[in-house]
Write a protein that holds these residues in place. Structure first.
Motif, PDB file in Angstrom:
ATOM      1  N   TRP A   1      29.213 143.530  27.345  1.00 24.58           N
ATOM      2  CA  TRP A   1      29.012 144.853  26.748  1.00 24.58           C
ATOM      3  C   TRP A   1      30.288 145.679  26.804  1.00 24.58           C
ATOM      4  N   HIS A   2      30.460 146.522  25.762  1.00 25.92           N
ATOM      5  CA  HIS A   2      31.642 147.381  25.663  1.00 25.92           C
ATOM      6  C   HIS A   2      31.205 148.818  25.445  1.00 25.92           C
TER       7      HIS A   2
ATOM      8  N   ARG B   1      27.661 144.969  21.885  1.00 24.65           N
ATOM      9  CA  ARG B   1      28.179 143.604  21.966  1.00 24.65           C
ATOM     10  C   ARG B   1      27.785 142.897  20.676  1.00 24.65           C
TER      11      ARG B   1
END
Length: 302
Positions: free
Chosen positions: A197-198, A299
């Protein structure tokens, strides 16, 4: 000595003649008026809808025109090769006829794709179509001559058709590989998958129901907040790089969709599925989640 070396390097960097012709066509403004007229004509006979989507290749997830060109080109090449051997007249005639019949869907798919290109691409495309149409005409004349018993004349016309075909297909390759007609223009996101995840942006930064542009590193994103849901797609349209965040939001079969502002490609915002062409490739999509802090994370969708 140095001057001679520079001269030799300059000669080695000379643009090949066929490429120079193709690049000059990109800037041939004299072709703009016929391009506009032909675009209007094609749009009248092939308006947006199921048939046009089929011709683009939307149901296939891949442009329909390039693979279809293999059939007539292969038939005509084979017919020309058989002309070098004795007692192959009947086979050559069958191949010439098969090439002519199979060139019809090629022309229709090509016209549909061409009408949704940038003007620089359309200029090259006009001359490409002139070359391939001339080739088809010469091969038709070749077949007719053979059926009338004029075998020598038929073979000569076939060779002329082959020359026109090579010129037309060279420009088709220039369109596809140098100008990117038919290739996906969306930025690749699959390499981000293993990274998890970002962080994207806080939820309260996003307006309700209005698409905005955000970036994730060097990747441009289309972001839409709709109620408690956040939808994220790659912003660069797979068709020809149009900015989706400037597009119009619509509902199609109760699905929220975005229409590219450049050529009208329509995508579901939930997963990037193509609803209407000219795009044929799915728009890269992201999964989203919202942390308790209000930060949106994304993501690549699996």
């Amino acid at each position: 000595m140095n001057r001679q070396r520079v001269s030799r390097i300059s000669r080695s960097l000379t643009v090949p003649r066929p490429l120079k012709v193709a690049e000059d066509l990109e800037h041939a403004h004299v072709l703009d008026r016929p391009a506009r007229g032909l675009t209007g004509f094609v749009l009248r006979i092939l308006p947006p809808g199921a048939l046009r989507d089929l011709l683009h290749g939307v149901p296939l997830g891949h442009p329909a025109h390039p693979p279809l060109t293999d059939v007539p080109v292969g038939c005509w090449l084979a017919a020309s090769a058989l002309d070098l051997f004795p007692d192959t007249d009947r086979a050559s005639q069958v191949l010439l006829a098969a090439g002519l019949v199979s060139s019809v869907p090629v022309a229709l798919t090509g016209a549909a794709d061409w009408s949704s290109l940038h003007i620089e691409q359309q200029r090259v495309g006009i001359v490409h179509s002139i070359g391939t149409t001339a080739a088809a005409g010469l091969f038709a004349a070749s077949l007719l001559s053979r059926l009338r018993g004029r075998k020598r004349q038929g073979k000569v016309l076939g060779l002329a058709g082959l020359a026109a075909l090579f010129g037309g297909t060279y420009l088709g390759g220039h369109l596809a590989f140098r100008l990117g007609a038919g290739a996906s223009h969306a930025e690749s996101i699959t390499h981000l998958g293993p990274l998890g995840w970002h962080d994207l942006c806080p939820l309260d930064e996003l307006p309700e129901g209005w698409p905005v542009h955000r970036t994730l590193g060097y990747i441009s994103l289309f972001v839409l907040r709709y109620g408690e849901d956040v939808y994220v797609l790659a912003d660069r349209c797979t068709h020809l790089d149009g900015p989706l965040h400037q597009g119009r939001m619509v509902r199609v079969d109760d699905e929220i969709c975005v229409i590219c502002p450049w050529h009208g490609s329509t995508f579901q915002v939930s997963d990037g599925t193509v609803v209407h062409g000219p795009a044929t490739g799915r728009q890269p999509a992201f999964e989203t989640r919202i942390l308790e802090s209000g930060m949106i994370q994304v993501r690549p969708a699996r």
